[in-house]
Design a protein around this motif. Structure first.
Motif, PDB file in Angstrom:
ATOM      1  N   LEU A 176       0.816  -1.221   0.000  1.00 20.77           N
ATOM      2  CA  LEU A 176       0.000   0.000   0.000  1.00 20.77           C
ATOM      3  C   LEU A 176       0.848   1.269   0.000  1.00 20.77           C
ATOM      4  O   LEU A 176       0.316   2.368   0.008  1.00 20.77           O
ATOM      5  N   LYS A 177       2.167   1.089   0.056  1.00 26.39           N
ATOM      6  CA  LYS A 177       3.119   2.209   0.063  1.00 26.39           C
ATOM      7  C   LYS A 177       2.827   3.184   1.209  1.00 26.39           C
ATOM      8  O   LYS A 177       2.716   4.394   1.012  1.00 26.39           O
ATOM      9  N   THR A 178       2.698   2.619   2.407  1.00 28.76           N
ATOM     10  CA  THR A 178       2.440   3.415   3.596  1.00 28.76           C
ATOM     11  C   THR A 178       3.159   2.777   4.776  1.00 28.76           C
ATOM     12  O   THR A 178       3.512   1.605   4.736  1.00 28.76           O
ATOM     13  N   GLU A 179       3.398   3.553   5.814  1.00 31.52           N
ATOM     14  CA  GLU A 179       4.041   3.004   7.005  1.00 31.52           C
ATOM     15  C   GLU A 179       3.027   2.501   8.022  1.00 31.52           C
ATOM     16  O   GLU A 179       3.338   1.648   8.836  1.00 31.52           O
ATOM     17  N   THR A 180       1.827   3.059   7.982  1.00 27.22           N
ATOM     18  CA  THR A 180       0.763   2.610   8.881  1.00 27.22           C
ATOM     19  C   THR A 180      -0.536   2.516   8.085  1.00 27.22           C
ATOM     20  O   THR A 180      -0.707   3.195   7.080  1.00 27.22           O
ATOM     21  N   LEU A 181      -1.443   1.699   8.571  1.00 22.26           N
ATOM     22  CA  LEU A 181      -2.720   1.529   7.884  1.00 22.26           C
ATOM     23  C   LEU A 181      -3.730   2.543   8.392  1.00 22.26           C
ATOM     24  O   LEU A 181      -3.826   2.772   9.597  1.00 22.26           O
ATOM     25  N   ASP A 182      -4.484   3.150   7.475  1.00 20.36           N
ATOM     26  CA  ASP A 182      -5.528   4.073   7.917  1.00 20.36           C
ATOM     27  C   ASP A 182      -6.667   3.275   8.538  1.00 20.36           C
ATOM     28  O   ASP A 182      -6.721   2.042   8.459  1.00 20.36           O
ATOM     29  N   ALA A 183      -7.601   3.951   9.174  1.00 25.01           N
ATOM     30  CA  ALA A 183      -8.676   3.295   9.932  1.00 25.01           C
ATOM     31  C   ALA A 183      -9.537   2.397   9.050  1.00 25.01           C
ATOM     32  O   ALA A 183      -9.884   1.277   9.453  1.00 25.01           O
ATOM     33  N   ALA A 184      -9.861   2.832   7.857  1.00 21.18           N
ATOM     34  CA  ALA A 184     -10.715   2.032   6.967  1.00 21.18           C
ATOM     35  C   ALA A 184     -10.001   0.748   6.536  1.00 21.18           C
ATOM     36  O   ALA A 184     -10.598  -0.331   6.522  1.00 21.18           O
ATOM     37  N   THR A 185      -8.718   0.871   6.214  1.00 23.03           N
ATOM     38  CA  THR A 185      -7.955  -0.314   5.810  1.00 23.03           C
ATOM     39  C   THR A 185      -7.778  -1.251   6.990  1.00 23.03           C
ATOM     40  O   THR A 185      -7.908  -2.464   6.857  1.00 23.03           O
ATOM     41  N   ARG A 186      -7.512  -0.698   8.169  1.00 24.46           N
ATOM     42  CA  ARG A 186      -7.358  -1.506   9.376  1.00 24.46           C
ATOM     43  C   ARG A 186      -8.641  -2.295   9.652  1.00 24.46           C
ATOM     44  O   ARG A 186      -8.606  -3.481   9.957  1.00 24.46           O
ATOM     45  N   GLU A 187      -9.799  -1.646   9.496  1.00 27.31           N
ATOM     46  CA  GLU A 187     -11.079  -2.325   9.720  1.00 27.31           C
ATOM     47  C   GLU A 187     -11.266  -3.464   8.718  1.00 27.31           C
ATOM     48  O   GLU A 187     -11.707  -4.560   9.077  1.00 27.31           O
ATOM     49  N   ARG A 188     -10.918  -3.205   7.473  1.00 35.13           N
ATOM     50  CA  ARG A 188     -11.035  -4.238   6.439  1.00 35.13           C
ATOM     51  C   ARG A 188     -10.129  -5.430   6.744  1.00 35.13           C
ATOM     52  O   ARG A 188     -10.546  -6.586   6.643  1.00 35.13           O
ATOM     53  N   VAL A 189      -8.897  -5.165   7.137  1.00 34.74           N
ATOM     54  CA  VAL A 189      -7.949  -6.225   7.487  1.00 34.74           C
ATOM     55  C   VAL A 189      -8.461  -7.007   8.694  1.00 34.74           C
ATOM     56  O   VAL A 189      -8.413  -8.241   8.711  1.00 34.74           O
TER      57      VAL A 189
END
Length: 124
Positions: free
Chosen positions: A79-92
């Motif tokens: 995802l080319k990011t260092e941390t996951l945003d809230a929406a992605t975290r919820e999906r994971v």
């Protein structure tokens, strides 16, 4: 891998669908075997291809069953990011389900299901 590979044609023949085998690689799930089925697929995936964790069924299977400490760095890299945003975290978290990234894995003839601090070992 050889044990599973020998069952791919039977699974394909009984379902008429394509089946594949993937293993965990340095950058995510890698397709190592593919048996084409009778039904055409909208995509072509080659053996050796690394699949995305969030947008492929193979990736979802690895997210659901591998330890978060293995999948998280790869996911962030994809995802080319260092941390996951809230929406992605919820999906994971939805994909991981009750295991919550504690994982399932086999090691030397044993199946381990991680439960909190401990784990249960199932011998064959």
């Amino acid at each position: 891998m050889a044990l599973v590979s020998e069952h791919l044609p039977g699974l394909r023949d009984s379902t008429s669908h394509a089946v594949n085998l993937s293993v965990w690689g340095d950058h995510g799930p890698v397709v190592v075997r593919w048996a084409y089925g009778a039904h055409a697929l909208p995509i072509t995936v080659r053996v050796g291809a690394t699949m995305p964790l969030l947008t492929s069924t193979m990736g979802g299977a690895f997210l659901a069953h591998l330890l978060a400490q293995l999948t998280e760095p790869v996911l962030c890299g994809q995802l080319k990011t260092e941390t996951l945003d809230a929406a992605t975290r919820e999906r994971v978290d939805r994909i991981r389900g009750p295991a919550g990234g504690r994982g399932h894995h086999r090691r030397r003839g044993q199946f381990r299901h991680h439960l909190g601090r401990g784990s249960r070992v199932h011998r064959r």
